[in-house]
Design a protein around this motif. Sequence first.
Motif, short mmCIF file in Angstrom:
data_model
loop_
_atom_site.label_atom_id
_atom_site.label_comp_id
_atom_site.label_asym_id
_atom_site.label_seq_id
_atom_site.Cartn_x
_atom_site.Cartn_y
_atom_site.Cartn_z
N SER A 3 0.82 -1.21 0.00
CA SER A 3 0.00 0.00 0.00
C SER A 3 0.85 1.26 0.00
N GLY A 4 2.09 1.14 0.49
CA GLY A 4 2.98 2.31 0.58
C GLY A 4 3.05 2.91 1.96
N ALA A 5 2.17 2.47 2.87
CA ALA A 5 2.20 2.97 4.25
C ALA A 5 3.19 2.17 5.07
N GLY A 6 3.85 2.84 6.01
CA GLY A 6 4.78 2.15 6.88
C GLY A 6 5.19 3.01 8.05
N THR A 7 6.03 2.45 8.91
CA THR A 7 6.59 3.17 10.04
C THR A 7 8.08 2.86 10.14
N GLU A 52 9.02 -0.76 8.52
CA GLU A 52 8.03 -1.83 8.63
C GLU A 52 6.81 -1.42 7.82
N LEU A 53 6.55 -2.15 6.75
CA LEU A 53 5.41 -1.86 5.89
C LEU A 53 4.11 -2.27 6.58
N ALA A 54 3.01 -1.68 6.14
CA ALA A 54 1.71 -2.00 6.72
C ALA A 54 1.38 -3.48 6.57
N GLU A 55 1.99 -4.11 5.57
CA GLU A 55 1.73 -5.53 5.32
C GLU A 55 2.49 -6.44 6.28
N GLY A 56 3.45 -5.87 7.06
CA GLY A 56 4.14 -6.66 8.08
C GLY A 56 5.58 -7.00 7.78
#
Length: 328
Positions: free
Chosen positions: A250-254, A279-283
Motif C-alpha cells: 500500500s505504501g504505508a509504513g513506520t 516496517e510496511l503496513a503488510e508486516g
Amino acid sequence: MRDGRNGEAGRGPTGLDLAGFHERLRAYEGQPAATAGVGKDLVNEAMIRHWCEAMGDTDPAYRGPDAVAPPTMLQAWTMGGLSGHSDRSGAYDELLALLDEAGCTSVVATDCEQEYVRPLRPGDAITFDAVIESVSARKTTKLGTGHFVTTRMDIHADGELAGTHRFRILKYAPAVAVAAQAPAKPQRTGAPAARRPRPVINRDNAGFWEGVAAHRLLIQRCTGCATLRFPWLPGCNGCGSQEWDTVEASGAGTVFSYVVMHHPPFPAFDPPYAVGLIELAEGVRMISNVVGVPYDKVRIGMPVRLEFLRVDEELELPVFRAQDGGDG
C-alpha cells in the motif's frame, strides 16, 4: 612504485617498506586474540525473545520448554557490552597499535563466517577462545588502503564446542586522508557527478525491480502458506515452497529502526543522512532512505509513505517520506 593492491612489493605513501611491514604483521598470526573468555550471561530466554522480535523470526523452535537459541545468535553470547571484556590479549592490541602507527587508524567490519556444531539452549554457560588467524597484505579499497585482519573464535557451551565464528575487519588509512597527501589533480570542467552504486539484479529479484520501474512496490507471497516475505528469495522460509506470487504494498509504513550515516563519505552521497528499517503496513520490513525530514528528526515509530526517487537517468529507487515532524 606498485600500489600493493595484491600484496606487491614497494613503498607506501609515507615511505613504509610494505613487504617488511607485512612480515611484521604476519608475526602475529597464530597468536591469541582472547583467552579463556567467559560469556557475561547464560544462554537465556529473554535474549532469545528480544533477538527474535528484532529479526521478526517467529520459528517455534525458539520458544517453549525445548527451545534452542537461533544459530545466528552465536556471537551475541560472547559480546562484552558497553563495559567490554577483560580477556582480550596483548598481542591483538599490539597488532592494532602497529597498524595505527602506520596510518591505518580507521576500522570497518567487513564480513563474518559462522559454523554451527550444536544448538545452544537456555542455561548453557558460554566460554570462548580467539586467535589471530590471518593478516592480509596491503590492499587498496574504495574506503582506503590497509590490511584485513581475521580472527577465529571457538565458542563452547558447558565445555563442549558449539560453533566457530570468524570475524574480519579492515584497518585502513582513509582514502580522503591519503588523497590529501598526494599532489592535487586539476579538476575537469563539466565532469559528470558521481553515480549511485547499481543494484545487483538477478533471476531471484528481477521482478522486484520491474515493479519499481512501474512505480509498484511488490512483496513476494508464498502460494503454499500465504506467508509474505521481503527481501525477495527463491523459496519460503515458512514452508519451503518455491511457488509464489506477489502483492503490491500500500505504501504505508513506520520507522522500525534507523541509523544516521556520517562516515565513510562516498561521492554519490551527501552525509549525514538517515537509513531506515521500514516496517510496511503488510508486516514485512525493508531498508531504505527516510526523506522529507532532517536526519536528526527521524524517530522510531514515525509514519512514512512510499515514493519513488529518480537519482539519475537510469536509476529509480523506492524511498520513504516522513509523514509528521518534517520540515519539507
